[in-house]
Design a protein around this motif. Sequence first.
Motif, PDB file in Angstrom:
ATOM      1  N   GLY A 165      -5.795  27.172  32.865  1.00  0.00           N
ATOM      2  CA  GLY A 165      -5.659  28.244  31.884  1.00  0.00           C
ATOM      3  C   GLY A 165      -4.920  29.430  32.475  1.00  0.00           C
ATOM      4  O   GLY A 165      -4.762  29.568  33.689  1.00  0.00           O
ATOM      5  N   ARG A 166      -4.441  30.320  31.590  1.00  0.00           N
ATOM      6  CA  ARG A 166      -3.797  31.548  32.033  1.00  0.00           C
ATOM      7  C   ARG A 166      -4.858  32.512  32.576  1.00  0.00           C
ATOM      8  O   ARG A 166      -6.054  32.347  32.312  1.00  0.00           O
ATOM      9  N   PHE A 167      -4.424  33.530  33.290  1.00  0.00           N
ATOM     10  CA  PHE A 167      -5.370  34.438  33.929  1.00  0.00           C
ATOM     11  C   PHE A 167      -4.741  35.820  34.062  1.00  0.00           C
ATOM     12  O   PHE A 167      -3.532  35.990  33.909  1.00  0.00           O
ATOM     13  N   GLU A 168      -5.578  36.797  34.340  1.00  0.00           N
ATOM     14  CA  GLU A 168      -5.126  38.147  34.664  1.00  0.00           C
ATOM     15  C   GLU A 168      -5.364  38.404  36.149  1.00  0.00           C
ATOM     16  O   GLU A 168      -6.206  37.749  36.776  1.00  0.00           O
ATOM     17  N   ALA A 169      -4.644  39.387  36.708  1.00  0.00           N
ATOM     18  CA  ALA A 169      -4.796  39.730  38.122  1.00  0.00           C
ATOM     19  C   ALA A 169      -4.498  41.206  38.313  1.00  0.00           C
ATOM     20  O   ALA A 169      -3.660  41.786  37.606  1.00  0.00           O
ATOM     21  N   LEU A 170      -5.179  41.821  39.264  1.00  0.00           N
ATOM     22  CA  LEU A 170      -5.004  43.248  39.507  1.00  0.00           C
ATOM     23  C   LEU A 170      -3.578  43.627  39.900  1.00  0.00           C
ATOM     24  O   LEU A 170      -3.063  44.644  39.418  1.00  0.00           O
ATOM     25  N   PRO A 171      -2.893  42.884  40.781  1.00  0.00           N
ATOM     26  CA  PRO A 171      -1.511  43.281  41.109  1.00  0.00           C
ATOM     27  C   PRO A 171      -0.605  43.330  39.890  1.00  0.00           C
ATOM     28  O   PRO A 171       0.219  44.239  39.756  1.00  0.00           O
ATOM     29  N   PHE A 172      -0.753  42.342  39.002  1.00  0.00           N
ATOM     30  CA  PHE A 172       0.076  42.331  37.801  1.00  0.00           C
ATOM     31  C   PHE A 172      -0.329  43.449  36.845  1.00  0.00           C
ATOM     32  O   PHE A 172       0.522  44.032  36.163  1.00  0.00           O
ATOM     33  N   ALA A 173      -1.622  43.767  36.797  1.00  0.00           N
ATOM     34  CA  ALA A 173      -2.073  44.882  35.950  1.00  0.00           C
ATOM     35  C   ALA A 173      -1.484  46.196  36.444  1.00  0.00           C
ATOM     36  O   ALA A 173      -1.042  47.035  35.649  1.00  0.00           O
ATOM     37  N   ILE A 174      -1.458  46.382  37.760  1.00  0.00           N
ATOM     38  CA  ILE A 174      -0.863  47.596  38.331  1.00  0.00           C
ATOM     39  C   ILE A 174       0.627  47.646  38.023  1.00  0.00           C
ATOM     40  O   ILE A 174       1.173  48.703  37.656  1.00  0.00           O
ATOM     41  N   PHE A 175       1.298  46.509  38.176  1.00  0.00           N
ATOM     42  CA  PHE A 175       2.733  46.450  37.863  1.00  0.00           C
ATOM     43  C   PHE A 175       2.989  46.765  36.398  1.00  0.00           C
ATOM     44  O   PHE A 175       3.917  47.526  36.071  1.00  0.00           O
ATOM     45  N   SER A 176       2.181  46.220  35.507  1.00  0.00           N
ATOM     46  CA  SER A 176       2.370  46.462  34.073  1.00  0.00           C
ATOM     47  C   SER A 176       2.152  47.926  33.725  1.00  0.00           C
ATOM     48  O   SER A 176       2.930  48.525  32.959  1.00  0.00           O
ATOM     49  N   ILE A 177       1.108  48.532  34.281  1.00  0.00           N
ATOM     50  CA  ILE A 177       0.827  49.933  33.980  1.00  0.00           C
ATOM     51  C   ILE A 177       1.938  50.829  34.529  1.00  0.00           C
ATOM     52  O   ILE A 177       2.412  51.749  33.854  1.00  0.00           O
ATOM     53  N   ALA A 178       2.369  50.541  35.771  1.00  0.00           N
ATOM     54  CA  ALA A 178       3.391  51.386  36.396  1.00  0.00           C
ATOM     55  C   ALA A 178       4.736  51.292  35.692  1.00  0.00           C
ATOM     56  O   ALA A 178       5.518  52.245  35.719  1.00  0.00           O
ATOM     57  N   SER A 179       5.028  50.166  35.055  1.00  0.00           N
ATOM     58  CA  SER A 179       6.331  49.989  34.412  1.00  0.00           C
ATOM     59  C   SER A 179       6.322  50.333  32.929  1.00  0.00           C
ATOM     60  O   SER A 179       7.393  50.503  32.330  1.00  0.00           O
ATOM     61  N   GLU A 180       5.121  50.470  32.325  1.00  0.00           N
ATOM     62  CA  GLU A 180       5.065  50.674  30.886  1.00  0.00           C
ATOM     63  C   GLU A 180       4.165  51.841  30.469  1.00  0.00           C
ATOM     64  O   GLU A 180       3.877  51.986  29.282  1.00  0.00           O
ATOM     65  N   TYR A 181       3.707  52.646  31.410  1.00  0.00           N
ATOM     66  CA  TYR A 181       2.759  53.709  31.049  1.00  0.00           C
ATOM     67  C   TYR A 181       3.437  54.730  30.118  1.00  0.00           C
ATOM     68  O   TYR A 181       4.619  55.034  30.249  1.00  0.00           O
ATOM     69  N   ALA A 182       2.612  55.260  29.197  1.00  0.00           N
ATOM     70  CA  ALA A 182       3.133  56.201  28.201  1.00  0.00           C
ATOM     71  C   ALA A 182       2.752  57.642  28.488  1.00  0.00           C
ATOM     72  O   ALA A 182       3.204  58.544  27.791  1.00  0.00           O
ATOM     73  N   GLY A 183       1.910  57.851  29.490  1.00  0.00           N
ATOM     74  CA  GLY A 183       1.491  59.207  29.802  1.00  0.00           C
ATOM     75  C   GLY A 183       0.722  59.272  31.101  1.00  0.00           C
ATOM     76  O   GLY A 183       0.444  58.238  31.725  1.00  0.00           O
ATOM     77  N   PRO A 184       0.356  60.470  31.551  1.00  0.00           N
ATOM     78  CA  PRO A 184      -0.364  60.633  32.817  1.00  0.00           C
ATOM     79  C   PRO A 184      -1.693  59.886  32.858  1.00  0.00           C
ATOM     80  O   PRO A 184      -2.098  59.405  33.918  1.00  0.00           O
TER      81      PRO A 184
END
Length: 290
Positions: A235-254
Amino acid sequence: MKPLQRLLLRGGAILSTLILLSGLFCFLGNIVLKGLPTLSLPLIFGEASPIDALLLKERVFDGLFPAICGTGCLILLSVTLALPAGVLTGIWLSHFGKGRAKATLSLCIDTLAGVPSIVVGLFGFSLAISLHKLTAGKVGPSLLIAAVTLSALVLPGIVRNTQLALDAISRETRLAVTALGATPVQAIFRVYLPMASPGIFRGAILGLGRCAEDTAAIMLTGVVATAGVPYAFFGRFEALPFAIFSIASEYAGPEELAQGYGAALILLLLCAGLFTVSALIARRFHPDNR
């Protein structure tokens, strides 16, 4: 060595150490100062009840709990796959490998150690595509494929640490074991491996850190942003490194960026906890503590 040379050498060593420690403290201090205020139950569990989330009764949609679970599963599965193969390969290189075969395998191990993680990720992606075709779409990028990919990254370190730990056993010990009439297999598994266990665990500890932090390899092999808690090997999964990458590249505010720092701090704490447990296990199995 002349006094002036000794003074310069000591001064250079101290200066280099201070520079290294200053960089480390600046790096960790920046993450702690920006991530510590965001640490809270909502950051991990979102709007879900922590008890229900831990018991897997309620799914977490807007927290880091699935990513933490995915990272833990990925680490354990990767090291579980890499450790037996790495230890056995290290044993062969130390005790049985000779001539051209040993030199060829050593070259392959060293080459694999220098391969960039994105290239290994492409290997995992190719493996997933091949399995997808062979199984008529039933198997594809997944937790197991990502673990196999990461195990290839950490395998060289485990092999080399095992080989070096076994090679470090003194000649007197080897002669004593042989004089007692032990067979090569008995000597390896009853004497040499227990003596070399601290070095082997050091390789495993380094592997834990590599599995926890690597993003490039898992991006192509099954990690997604909203998979939930891992429920199956395929199955697919989530991971902290990818979560950090996603937040850092797509964050909308502080506020969202601060969540990224919080996720980074959680990842560091997770790695520190795993390192501590591994170090305690290595100390427990040290021959002097038996």
